[in-house]
Design an enzyme around this catalytic site. Structure first.
Site, short mmCIF file in Angstrom:
data_model
loop_
_atom_site.label_atom_id
_atom_site.label_comp_id
_atom_site.label_asym_id
_atom_site.label_seq_id
_atom_site.Cartn_x
_atom_site.Cartn_y
_atom_site.Cartn_z
N GLU A 28 14.96 36.66 73.24
CA GLU A 28 16.13 35.97 72.46
C GLU A 28 16.67 37.05 71.65
O GLU A 28 16.10 38.03 70.87
CB GLU A 28 15.63 35.03 71.44
CG GLU A 28 16.80 34.46 70.43
CD GLU A 28 17.94 34.07 70.90
OE1 GLU A 28 17.98 33.18 71.72
OE2 GLU A 28 19.10 34.62 70.32
N GLN A 29 18.14 37.26 72.01
CA GLN A 29 18.65 38.34 71.07
C GLN A 29 18.87 38.28 69.87
O GLN A 29 18.78 39.40 69.18
CB GLN A 29 20.01 38.59 71.80
CG GLN A 29 21.03 37.27 71.25
CD GLN A 29 22.55 37.31 71.92
OE1 GLN A 29 22.94 38.23 72.66
NE2 GLN A 29 23.30 36.53 71.61
N ARG A 31 21.29 20.55 63.48
CA ARG A 31 20.73 21.61 64.69
C ARG A 31 19.71 22.49 64.25
O ARG A 31 18.60 22.44 64.93
CB ARG A 31 21.92 22.49 65.08
CG ARG A 31 22.81 21.89 65.55
CD ARG A 31 24.11 22.60 66.05
NE ARG A 31 25.23 22.00 66.75
CZ ARG A 31 25.24 21.92 68.03
NH1 ARG A 31 24.72 23.02 68.61
NH2 ARG A 31 26.14 20.99 68.67
N TYR A 39 28.48 11.75 60.72
CA TYR A 39 27.22 11.07 60.81
C TYR A 39 26.15 11.72 59.97
O TYR A 39 26.39 12.89 59.41
CB TYR A 39 26.82 11.03 62.37
CG TYR A 39 26.60 12.36 62.98
CD1 TYR A 39 25.68 13.01 62.98
CD2 TYR A 39 27.59 12.57 64.20
CE1 TYR A 39 25.65 14.40 63.73
CE2 TYR A 39 27.70 13.78 64.58
CZ TYR A 39 26.63 14.60 64.46
OH TYR A 39 26.69 15.67 65.19
N ASP A 54 24.19 25.26 78.68
CA ASP A 54 25.41 25.65 78.84
C ASP A 54 25.59 26.88 79.65
O ASP A 54 26.81 26.98 80.35
CB ASP A 54 25.86 26.39 77.26
CG ASP A 54 26.24 25.12 76.46
OD1 ASP A 54 26.33 23.99 76.72
OD2 ASP A 54 26.78 25.41 75.34
C1 LIG Z 1 31.71 21.11 68.28
C2 LIG Z 1 30.37 20.75 69.11
C3 LIG Z 1 29.77 19.36 68.78
C4 LIG Z 1 28.54 19.50 69.71
N1 LIG Z 1 27.88 18.24 69.72
C5 LIG Z 1 26.79 17.89 70.62
C6 LIG Z 1 26.41 16.65 70.52
O1 LIG Z 1 26.29 15.62 69.58
N2 LIG Z 1 25.16 16.43 71.36
C7 LIG Z 1 24.76 17.44 72.63
O2 LIG Z 1 23.97 17.04 73.04
N3 LIG Z 1 25.54 18.50 72.35
C8 LIG Z 1 26.65 18.94 71.69
N4 LIG Z 1 27.33 20.02 71.58
C9 LIG Z 1 26.56 21.03 72.83
C10 LIG Z 1 25.65 21.81 72.51
O3 LIG Z 1 25.81 22.32 71.16
C11 LIG Z 1 25.33 23.03 73.54
O4 LIG Z 1 25.62 22.24 74.81
C12 LIG Z 1 23.91 23.46 73.36
O5 LIG Z 1 23.83 23.83 72.12
C13 LIG Z 1 23.73 24.39 74.39
O6 LIG Z 1 22.22 25.13 74.31
P1 LIG Z 1 21.93 26.20 75.26
O7 LIG Z 1 20.65 26.51 74.79
O8 LIG Z 1 22.25 25.92 76.53
O9 LIG Z 1 22.79 27.32 74.73
P2 LIG Z 1 23.06 28.21 73.26
O10 LIG Z 1 22.80 27.04 72.21
O11 LIG Z 1 24.40 28.74 73.32
O12 LIG Z 1 21.77 29.07 73.21
C14 LIG Z 1 21.79 30.25 74.13
C15 LIG Z 1 20.74 31.28 73.24
O13 LIG Z 1 20.75 32.40 74.22
C16 LIG Z 1 20.95 33.76 73.48
N5 LIG Z 1 21.50 34.70 74.26
C17 LIG Z 1 22.66 34.78 74.71
N6 LIG Z 1 22.91 35.81 75.26
C18 LIG Z 1 21.44 36.59 75.44
C19 LIG Z 1 21.07 37.73 75.99
N7 LIG Z 1 21.81 38.58 76.74
N8 LIG Z 1 19.99 38.28 75.57
C20 LIG Z 1 19.03 37.33 75.03
N9 LIG Z 1 19.35 36.07 74.35
C21 LIG Z 1 20.44 35.80 74.62
C22 LIG Z 1 21.61 33.15 72.27
O14 LIG Z 1 21.34 33.87 71.07
C23 LIG Z 1 21.22 31.95 72.10
O15 LIG Z 1 20.31 31.64 71.10
C24 LIG Z 1 28.29 20.50 70.81
C25 LIG Z 1 28.98 21.41 70.98
C26 LIG Z 1 29.96 21.61 69.78
C27 LIG Z 1 30.82 23.03 70.38
#
Ligand SMILES: Cc1cc2nc3c(=O)[nH]c(=O)nc-3n(C[C@H](O)[C@H](O)[C@H](O)COP(=O)(O)OP(=O)(O)OC[C@H]3O[C@@H](n4cnc5c(N)ncnc54)[C@H](O)[C@@H]3O)c2cc1C
Length: 386
Positions: free
Chosen positions: A36-37, A109, A216, A293
């Site tokens: 994790e960065q 979160r 909420y 994502d």
């Molecule tokens: C306004 C808004 C509302 C939302 N509401 C909801 C909701 O109600 N319900 C729901 O299910 N989803 C919701 N989402 C979507 C949700 O927030 C994301 O889909 C989710 O957080 C994605 O998680 P992830 O772990 O895939 O990515 P991220 O949360 O982006 O995590 C990626 C991680 O990788 C790390 N990283 C990145 N690059 C590197 C690298 N090169 N080396 C090491 N580490 C790295 C980052 O620091 C981070 O910790 C919402 C999004 C938004 C914008």
């Protein structure tokens, strides 16, 4: 450069997706390391809706009890016209939870991340914080990852690499899939405000032309999460930046006094540019795959990004339990997940248009909502039962 013998899985990114994946893969018997960065595990100060398709897996991971300590199970969803405050639909969540056999929760979160991080540690995941992945190269049948840590570089080797590194994924870039984040011409202003005694502990959705607002309860019901999404052609320069309160108040100036009062209570806003990625036909290659994502960033109009990342984690672990930590298992995970996540990505884009309708289209939408009433949630069973 320090290195380790190849084995197990290396997960890049310890967000919601990466941590859920770590827990699921440990349960499938794999050795798991996370890179994790960030120097500390942290999430933006905002809330998250967790639908039954996500809470079902969190229960399987043994985390539901801990989650319920900090989350709220709201009674109902209330949809209103944001300008007139007229009620468009009111749906209780209890029938949905009973029908689908898992709760609907809303949570801060940071609280969800803390529960996942504790779960990952307890499951035996090794975590390397402050390590930013820079490159990947083949290493025998597996991969070697090089990351920047402090002033130096470190190397990790693994049988498989999972890119859970978010919408701007470095792992995805390595796969040369040609995917690029698309700005949705919308920004989200987020705030957490203290809960007033007269604020209902429901999920409330206020619709209006070119904007909508969702509120909420979070933090065991002591605070309210507010997400205000407005149209904006100018992209946010960074992913998130402090939001101008005056811009939020201007965007909702003509809205009902009850809605404006909610916004007035916000001590500060964070502004978030909304980006997604066109559905990818594939996201695995050899011993590398993507999750959350990084694989299928979606707009928040179905509140499914985190839920889909959690589903990915469970599906990847199931594929590996069947086929081992092999490229074939990664392809089978991708094949199981791609049609569903692509459909949800497209549905979220469609909902952006529906939520922000104007003129006659808006009147037609409101009439459909009134007619559907309590059945509104059932229309999403194809997602929530997943
Ligand atoms: C306004 C808004 C509302 C939302 N509401 C909801 C909701 O109600 N319900 C729901 O299910 N989803 C919701 N989402 C979507 C949700 O927030 C994301 O889909 C989710 O957080 C994605 O998680 P992830 O772990 O895939 O990515 P991220 O949360 O982006 O995590 C990626 C991680 O990788 C790390 N990283 C990145 N690059 C590197 C690298 N090169 N080396 C090491 N580490 C790295 C980052 O620091 C981070 O910790 C919402 C999004 C938004 C914008």
């Amino acid at each position: 450069m320090a290195g380790t013998a190849p084995s197990g899985a290396l997960i890049v990114g310890a967000g919601i997706g990466g941590l859920a994946c770590g827990i699921a893969l440990r349960r499938a018997g794999l050795k798991v390391r996370l890179l994790e960065q960030a120097d500390a595990l942290a999430e933006v100060g905002a809330g998250l809706q967790l639908t039954p398709n996500a809470t079902r897996h969190l229960r399987d991971f043994g985390l539901l009890d801990a989650l319920e300590q900090v989350a709220v199970a709201p009674r109902a969803l209330e949809v209103r016209d944001g300008r007139s405050f007229a009620l468009l639909a009111h749906c209780d969540y209890a029938p949905m939870a009973a029908r689908l056999g898992a709760p609907f929760l809303v949570v801060h979160r940071a609280d969800l991340l803390a529960v996942l991080a504790e779960g990952a540690r307890a499951a035996g995941c090794e975590m390397r914080l402050g390590a930013r992945l820079q490159s990947l190269e083949p290493h025998g049948a597996g991969m070697r990852a090089v990351a920047a840590e402090g002033d130096g570089l470190i190397a990790e080797t693994a049988d498989i690499v999972i890119g859970a590194d978010g919408v701007r994924s470095v792992v995805r870039e390595h796969l040369h899939l040609g995917a690029r984040p698309v700005f949705a011409r919308r920004v989200a202003y987020r705030a957490t405000i203290p809960l007033r005694a007269d604020t209902p502990k429901d999920v409330r959705l206020f619709l209006g032309p070119d904007a909508h607002l969702v509120t909420y309860p979070v933090k065991s019901g002591t605070a309210v999460n507010v997400v205000a999404i407005v149209k904006q052609d100018r992209p946010v320069s960074r992913w998130s930046e402090p939001g101008e309160a005056s811009a939020v108040h201007a965007a909702f100036a003509g809205w009902a006094p009850e809605v404006r009062a909610l916004l007035q209570d916000a001590p500060a806003f964070l502004c978030w540019g909304l980006y997604d990625v066109d559905p990818l036909p594939r996201w695995s290659e050899g011993p590398i795959t993507l999750l959350g994502d990084a694989a299928h960033a979606m707009l928040p109009f179905l509140a499914q990004g985190a839920a889909q990342a959690i589903e990915d984690a469970a599906a990847l672990a199931a594929a590996i339990a069947r086929g081992g930590a092999t490229p074939a298992a990664l392809r089978s995970y991708e094949a199981a997940r791609q049609p569903r996540t692509a459909r949800i990505q497209r549905g979220a884009r469609r909902n952006a248009g529906i939520y922000h309708m104007k003129g006659p289209a808006r009147l037609a939408r409101d009439a459909v909502m009134r007619a559907t009433g309590a059945g509104l949630l059932e229309r999403y069973d194809w997602i929530y039962a997943g």
